[in-house]
Write an enzyme that holds these catalytic residues in place. Structure first.
Site, PDB file in Angstrom:
ATOM      1  N   HIS A 190     -76.068  -1.074 -75.623  1.00 27.27           N
ATOM      2  CA  HIS A 190     -75.191  -0.195 -76.398  1.00 27.27           C
ATOM      3  C   HIS A 190     -75.716   1.233 -76.551  1.00 27.27           C
ATOM      4  O   HIS A 190     -74.948   2.186 -76.644  1.00 27.27           O
ATOM      5  CB  HIS A 190     -74.909  -0.799 -77.775  1.00 27.27           C
ATOM      6  N   TYR A 219     -69.723  -4.251 -83.317  1.00 27.90           N
ATOM      7  CA  TYR A 219     -68.392  -4.115 -83.930  1.00 27.90           C
ATOM      8  C   TYR A 219     -68.091  -5.264 -84.892  1.00 27.90           C
ATOM      9  O   TYR A 219     -67.190  -5.153 -85.715  1.00 27.90           O
ATOM     10  CB  TYR A 219     -67.297  -4.084 -82.870  1.00 27.90           C
TER      11      TYR A 219
END
Length: 285
Positions: free
Chosen positions: A110, A52
């Site tokens: 992730h 992010y």
């Protein structure tokens, strides 16, 4: 009792709030303010990721929140491209340094594949190496809980062949219109708590007429209905927003969806994400 005070219990007795703040697409220079606002409203569960690009801001917000660190649950994710032991060890330490935190409550892999090769290729060995690094950081107290994200049953089965710790969490795309019931059941059978990211379907479900009608019947908004749906599925719900008004509204979900309506939402298939369809977003696709 507000949903913000309700928790699930992970192995080891670690409590994780049922509702959290997702920070996907919140810029690093806005993340600290978003986290501070969320904590002031009552949020105690904050989710970010290396991908992010806002770990620094999230960490700043956590440190400046005015709430004791032990009262906050902070998650981040190992970049999907890191599929080797040494790289994972370095990345874990880098997240701790970037966030300015002594420990992270939950660290996830992730994705089972790098984003450029998402849902393709065999990365079982790389995942095993990354998982070993997470297990060691968990053992060392750098991380309180460890898990995965976007892992299908086959990915979990491969990981469990060599893992000494079963993932505590699997963070998945779960929303009304996309309910992976078999995978949810499988995770439950293994004692793996599911976190639902994008519970409002990247915002695209706001225009679904059936969902709008159901929300009106409960006297709630579509986002509130969708968030409540994921919580009643037994998942942690992680709606993402930097808007304090939306944060407050998203937490006003102290109502109960009937079994009949839960069944209708489970059976709904709506995966038209419109402009949000480029997933995974990190691949440049």
């Amino acid at each position: 009792m507000s949903i913000l005070n309700e928790t699930y219990t992970l192995p080891g007795g670690i409590e994780i709030p049922k509702l959290g703040l997702g920070t996907w697409f919140i810029d690093d220079d806005q993340a600290a303010d978003a986290v501070r606002a969320a904590v002031e409203i009552g949020y105690r569960n904050i989710d970010t990721a290396q991908a992010y690009g806002n770990e620094r801001g999230v960490g700043e917000g956590v440190r400046a929140s005015g709430v004791s660190r032990e009262d906050l649950f902070v998650s981040t994710k190992l970049a999907a491209e890191v599929k080797d032991y040494d790289g994972a060890v370095a990345a874990i330490d880098e997240s701790l340094s970037t966030m300015g935190l002594d420990y992270i409550d939950l660290f996830l892999i992730h994705a089972p594949q790098p984003w450029e090769d998402f849902r393709n290729g065999d990365y079982a060995d790389g995942n095993a190496q990354a998982w070993k690094a997470l297990e060691e950081a968990h053992q060392a107290g750098k991380i309180r809980a460890i898990g995965v994200s976007n892992f299908l049953q086959s990915d979990l089965d491969s990981l469990l062949e060599t893992a000494t710790v079963t993932p505590h969490v699997n963070q998945l795309l779960v929303h009304a219109g996309n309910t992976p019931s078999e995978l949810l059941s499988y995770c439950e059978s293994k004692g793996i708590l599911v976190e639902a990211y994008s519970p409002i379907a990247h915002g695209e479900i706001l225009d679904n007429p059936d969902v709008k009608t159901m929300a009106e019947a409960y006297g709630v908004t579509v986002p509130q209905l969708c968030i409540r749906y994921t919580i009643q599925l037994g998942t942690v719900s992680l709606p993402k927003t930097a808007n304090p008004d939306h944060m407050r509204s998203n937490a006003e979900v102290d109502f109960t969806i009937s079994d009949e309506d839960m069944g209708a939402l489970r059976g709904l298939h709506d995966q038209d994400y419109g402009e949000s369809a480029a997933f995974p977003v990190y691949s440049g696709k």
